[in-house]
Design an enzyme around this catalytic site. Sequence first.
Site, mmCIF file in Angstrom:
data_model
loop_
_atom_site.group_PDB
_atom_site.id
_atom_site.type_symbol
_atom_site.label_atom_id
_atom_site.label_comp_id
_atom_site.label_asym_id
_atom_site.label_seq_id
_atom_site.Cartn_x
_atom_site.Cartn_y
_atom_site.Cartn_z
ATOM 1 N N LYS A 246 25.278 7.246 -64.682
ATOM 2 C CA LYS A 246 24.973 8.359 -65.569
ATOM 3 C C LYS A 246 25.716 9.608 -65.096
ATOM 4 O O LYS A 246 25.723 9.927 -63.912
ATOM 5 C CB LYS A 246 23.461 8.607 -65.579
ATOM 6 C CG LYS A 246 22.975 9.592 -66.623
ATOM 7 C CD LYS A 246 21.457 9.634 -66.629
ATOM 8 C CE LYS A 246 20.927 10.564 -67.698
ATOM 9 N NZ LYS A 246 19.456 10.590 -67.734
ATOM 10 N N GLU A 331 4.375 4.937 -73.267
ATOM 11 C CA GLU A 331 3.290 5.847 -73.639
ATOM 12 C C GLU A 331 1.983 5.112 -73.910
ATOM 13 O O GLU A 331 0.892 5.613 -73.576
ATOM 14 C CB GLU A 331 3.698 6.656 -74.876
ATOM 15 C CG GLU A 331 4.780 7.685 -74.626
ATOM 16 C CD GLU A 331 6.185 7.104 -74.691
ATOM 17 O OE1 GLU A 331 7.150 7.847 -74.447
ATOM 18 O OE2 GLU A 331 6.317 5.884 -74.991
ATOM 19 N N ARG A 359 3.318 7.190 -80.653
ATOM 20 C CA ARG A 359 3.440 5.774 -80.303
ATOM 21 C C ARG A 359 2.147 5.228 -79.687
ATOM 22 O O ARG A 359 1.938 4.018 -79.650
ATOM 23 C CB ARG A 359 4.573 5.596 -79.294
ATOM 24 C CG ARG A 359 5.824 6.347 -79.655
ATOM 25 C CD ARG A 359 6.907 6.165 -78.617
ATOM 26 N NE ARG A 359 7.861 5.164 -79.059
ATOM 27 C CZ ARG A 359 8.796 4.641 -78.289
ATOM 28 N NH1 ARG A 359 8.902 5.022 -77.034
ATOM 29 N NH2 ARG A 359 9.633 3.758 -78.754
#
Length: 606
Positions: A246, A331, A359
């Site tokens: 990244k 979540e 969610r």
Amino acid sequence: MTSIASVHGPDGLRALTLPQTEELAADIRRLLVEEVTRTGGHLGPGLGVVELTLALHRVFESPRDQILWDTGHQTYPHKIITGRAAAFGTLRQPGGLSGYPSRAESAHDLIENSHASTVLSYADGLAKAHRLTGATDRAVVAVIGDGALTGGMAWEALNNLADGADRPVVVVLNDNTRSYAPTVGGIPAHLARLRTEDRSSHSVFENLGLAYVGPVDGHDIAALEEALRHAAGLGRPVVVHCLTEKGRGHAPAEQDEADRFHAVRPRPAARTAPRPAPEPAWTDVFGEELAALGDRHPEVVALTAAMLAPTGLTAFADRFPDRTFDVGIAEQHAVTSAAGLALGGLHPVVAVYATFLNRAFDQMLLDVALHRAPVTFVLDRAGVTGDDGASHNGMWDLTLFQMVPGLRVAAPRDAATLRRALREALAVQDGPTALRFPKGSAGPDIPAVATLDGMDVLRRPGSYARDVLLVSVGAMAGVCLEAADRIAEHGFGVTVVDPRWIAPVPDALVELGLGHALVATVEDGGRSGGAGAAISQALADAGARTPVRTFGLPQRFLDHGRRDDILAAHGLTGRHIARAVVEALAGRDDSVSIGDLAPQPVGADQ
């Protein structure tokens, strides 16, 4: 040198030699760093997948072959390759390029995917559709990060993909060891073993029944192309394990171990005058207060879904590492785990962006509320967030909250009321609580002129007239006060109240509404089933004939843009609200609604 300008779409990309492709990768990184640091946006994810994106588009023929991206902020190189490089100067600007895949922008963007762990389910469905319709001339390719594999939905999809030997899907695992921050749990530990150990033992993917290719250097274009061609030729579901970095190619990102420049803010314009001291951000106020309360409340624990720093939990985690739980991008698990912590005698604080709590609604409803578990939900980025667009506007929470029995909901208007609400929430032991606040600065504190049974009165009429009651929800207090001043100029008596705790609807608010000629509610969430709708219902249940005007957002997906512009476009300014209220009170148009109000141009008097 091969530049972006010299390559016209994926077809032109496939005509390049390998050295030319490597030159193109460097030019893509140059463009990303220049434009994203200027406009703001997600930088680190795109820098990490430049070579992978090039290899995908050289091996597969998009859009016939369907390349799907999980967590679409990594698609900036994909946008460049598919003909949108010239528009990058408009990234995340009103009317400009979206920060996520957009079906309106390109046929190469099949899904508008900006939340994690979903892409494998899309791929499974597409592969099933191709089998049923006899479409054998196209590939389905799903790119998913290792961080997204911490989400349970990804494994539900893998379970089905593994059962589909006749439904070939190429799963490209972009393994950079992190989501927003380093990936947590057993999955990254397993992937680390695959990266560093010999292949004497099977991967978890092979144990499920999937083919496995890799690991392969995700910055070696030739190796990537070889692995992808091999995978495509297997004719069955296969995982291609790619190792990437990244922030690759941008030294500040590579050196930043916290989030590898996951996202950057727009470059500030040059200033000649001294910069004023910044006002505290909502997130920082919450984080500081929670850390301070942690000293006095040993039962308080904090949970996050792979977003420790963005949700303000860093200070609490530094002070109480054993009481902080990062569960990864999961979540649903976070909320039910919080219910378990509460049943064990603790008081969990679940910090999450408002859009991501959608969610876990079922878990909030049946795992927390049904058990009357004392869990506090703290929703950052509630209401209009702006430049991230439709998927990230946290405008659904107040509607969803109305369906949860026993849930107490607070909408603080400023830093002082946020601190107060958090203290009050942590004192609740017989059920769940929720606090919501928007993105950005909390602004100056807005003092109350009086209190009424726990509600704050922000403005009282200058006479005994009780014409209109303006009910402010959270950060809309300043807008309500401006509207009240404008209404008062027409000779009407206006009271502005901030209930602070907006659900359930306070009895005192209903009593106050019964004594006014008109009640108007103002919120930065959806009007359908939101706070205003609940207040209107409560008044009706009390037998009131008082008309109620609800000012809020239409129940539709809103394009990206500045928060203030989006609010103005939907009538959520002092000027618009005042006009609607005055017209209703004057009887000129008793059916005035937000839809009747023409938005003002940006920069106009609002």
